[in-house]
Scaffold this active site. Structure first.
Site, PDB file in Angstrom:
ATOM      1  N   CYS A 153      -6.613   2.794   4.436  1.00  0.00           N
ATOM      2  CA  CYS A 153      -7.426   1.618   4.745  1.00  0.00           C
ATOM      3  C   CYS A 153      -7.071   1.126   6.157  1.00  0.00           C
ATOM      4  O   CYS A 153      -6.081   1.547   6.757  1.00  0.00           O
ATOM      5  CB  CYS A 153      -7.189   0.522   3.713  1.00  0.00           C
ATOM      6  N   CYS A 178      -3.512  -0.181   6.617  1.00  0.00           N
ATOM      7  CA  CYS A 178      -2.467   0.835   6.732  1.00  0.00           C
ATOM      8  C   CYS A 178      -2.511   1.544   8.072  1.00  0.00           C
ATOM      9  O   CYS A 178      -1.469   1.901   8.630  1.00  0.00           O
ATOM     10  CB  CYS A 178      -2.591   1.852   5.602  1.00  0.00           C
ATOM     11  N   HIS A 233       0.843  -1.190   0.000  1.00  0.00           N
ATOM     12  CA  HIS A 233       0.000   0.000   0.000  1.00  0.00           C
ATOM     13  C   HIS A 233       0.889   1.256   0.000  1.00  0.00           C
ATOM     14  O   HIS A 233       2.040   1.201   0.441  1.00  0.00           O
ATOM     15  CB  HIS A 233      -0.912   0.010   1.228  1.00  0.00           C
ATOM     16  N   GLU A 292       0.925   3.948   1.753  1.00  0.00           N
ATOM     17  CA  GLU A 292       1.420   4.401   3.062  1.00  0.00           C
ATOM     18  C   GLU A 292       2.580   3.525   3.513  1.00  0.00           C
ATOM     19  O   GLU A 292       3.580   4.013   4.053  1.00  0.00           O
ATOM     20  CB  GLU A 292       0.289   4.344   4.101  1.00  0.00           C
TER      21      GLU A 292
HETATM   22 ZN    ZN Z   1      -3.824   0.749   2.761  1.00  0.00          ZN
END
Ligand code: ZN
Length: 294
Positions: A129, A132, A102, A104
């Site tokens: 999300c 993360c 992801h 992040e």
């Molecule tokens: Zn994420």
């Protein structure tokens, strides 16, 4: 300028284009800006810290590799040093979705691998999300990490992850991005193996103690090493291969041009990165993978 930036760059305001162009035109642009460079860019285009981070998001998102979702997420991590680090999501065709990265995770890991000691803020073009939020809860900046999202009031990770479960619930004091050296040694002189070992020695694995690192060599002879970032909730842990791929990708390298890889990990540990490392590298066309056990 790397071709991946062309479209995003052309949509930026002219003053920002002028301020950024000297850096982006460098053939070795590392997808980060030092604090001094960021200050020069800010004075050149008149943006403050937060506005610059938002303005850079399309360039960060341009670094994403998304053959499955075609959904481009960009992130900008600001270190306590004032340095800015790009992050972008990555997906790997042919590998399980669990191997995805992801944006992040990419920005956080990018900062960590370049020597940043802690983060002040992270700016993202979509709301983080749950995976993360949990990943970032492992950081030594804790719930105080500033989260910046387009159109939202400034908030902290604690605001986005209330009633959090984290390292302290498991009596773990060493946090992600804390400086560590686990002191493992290998009697080998091969540079790639030593890079994987050095990464393992600086990895964050307080739950399994299975410290691991991966080093990758690409067709042009470049070398990229990544460290394992374990998580109190286990599943959001980021494997060492993914960390190395983050650095390779953001450095402008080609994830499908890896000619050799080494995983360094304990001989006898409760977990192993070996199978997942081989499967994901095979999906990227690299079969030349070895394991250096310490
Ligand atoms: Zn994420």
């Amino acid at each position: 300028m790397h071709p991946r930036f062309h479209t995003a760059f052309s949509a930026l305001p002219a003053t920002l284009q002028s301020a950024l162009q000297p850096y982006l035109d460098a053939s070795d642009f590392p997808a980060m800006f030092t604090a001094e460079q960021a200050a020069a860019i800010r004075s050149g285009c008149g943006l403050d810290d937060d506005a610059l981070a938002f303005a850079l998001l399309p360039l960060a998102a341009a670094c994403s590799l998304t053959p499955i979702s075609h959904f481009h997420v960009g992130a900008i991590a600001r270190g306590q040093s004032g340095n800015l680090y790009f992050g972008a999501n990555m997906e790997f065709s042919g590998a399980p979705l669990q191997q995805s990265v992801h944006a992040e995770q990419s920005a956080v890991t990018h900062a960590w691998l370049r020597g940043e000691k802690a983060l002040a803020s992270i700016t993202v073009n979509y709301t983080p999300c749950g995976h993360c939020r949990q990943f970032m809860n492992e950081l030594n900046s804790g719930g105080a990490l500033q989260i910046r999202l387009p159109g939202r009031a400034p908030a902290t990770l604690a605001d986005y992850l209330p009633d959090a479960f984290g390292p302290k619930d498991l009596d773990v004091a060493s946090l992600l991005m804390d400086e560590v050296n686990h002191g493992h040694q290998l009697p080998l002189n091969d540079a790639l193996t030593q890079a994987a070992l050095a990464a393992a020695n600086r990895s964050h694995a307080p739950y399994s103690n299975a410290h691991s690192g991966v080093a990758l060599e690409t067709a042009d002879g470049s070398l990229y090493a990544g460290r394992y970032a374990e998580n109190a909730a286990f599943n959001p842990s980021l494997p060492p291969l993914q960390a190395a791929l983050i650095l390779l990708n953001l450095s402008g390298g080609d994830c499908r041009a890896i000619r050799r890889a080494v995983l360094a990990e304990p001989q006898d540990a409760s977990i192993s990165q070996w199978d997942a490392t081989r499967v994901t590298l095979a999906a990227l066309g690299c079969q030349n993978v070895s394991r250096a056990a310490f």
